[in-house]
Design an enzyme around this catalytic site. Sequence first.
Site, short mmCIF file in Angstrom:
data_model
loop_
_atom_site.label_atom_id
_atom_site.label_comp_id
_atom_site.label_asym_id
_atom_site.label_seq_id
_atom_site.Cartn_x
_atom_site.Cartn_y
_atom_site.Cartn_z
N CYS A 33 0.83 -1.20 0.00
CA CYS A 33 0.00 0.00 0.00
C CYS A 33 0.87 1.26 0.00
O CYS A 33 1.57 1.52 -0.96
CB CYS A 33 -0.97 -0.05 1.18
SG CYS A 33 -2.43 0.97 1.01
N HIS A 34 0.84 2.05 1.08
CA HIS A 34 1.68 3.25 1.16
C HIS A 34 3.08 2.95 1.68
O HIS A 34 3.93 3.83 1.72
CB HIS A 34 1.02 4.30 2.06
CG HIS A 34 -0.15 4.98 1.43
ND1 HIS A 34 -1.41 4.44 1.46
CD2 HIS A 34 -0.24 6.14 0.73
CE1 HIS A 34 -2.25 5.25 0.82
NE2 HIS A 34 -1.57 6.28 0.36
#
Length: 195
Positions: free
Chosen positions: A115-116
Amino acid sequence: MSDKPLDGRRVLVLVSNYGVEQDELLVPTRRLQEDGADVTIAAVTSDPVQTLVGDRDPGEAVKPTTTLEALDPGAHELLLIPGGTINADQLRLESKALETIRAFAESGRPIAAICHGPWALVEADVLRGKTLTSYPSVRTDARNAGAKSWVDEAVVSDSANGYTLITSRTPKDLDDFLGAVRQSLAGSGERPADG
């Protein structure tokens, strides 16, 4: 002798104390432990790690195993960086987290980020020549940090430039992400010395 596939393998998870996406921390940690891996959660402080669901709703609080300062990164075979916008952004500001990321890349040990999570890899300057995926908003940052390409796939494993990088987009990709992490751990050769 244990018949678990990852018995004795050591995984390091880097997090901030607030803002990590709950499932991106808890699902990998629990599943890897069920497979026999020894999972260390290293946070900025020894305070509980407050997870979030969808970057906003409070999730489960988790007690870290150690702090970034007390951490021995050499005792682990794979580095895992969960997402959460706040978590990833805070990790980018922690010099010890960046040093740990660089140490894994330089020593050829695998790094997995979801994800991030790749935001921290951008700051650590370890994406040059890599193909990866992430949450879509990280795409331009990854390219600007020298990544070869960004692709929209459930999981990407790239072994260019001396270390394996495993990346995924969102919690929906966790099964594919963990499959690649398990494969990397099961196939890794030498285990770190007790330390």
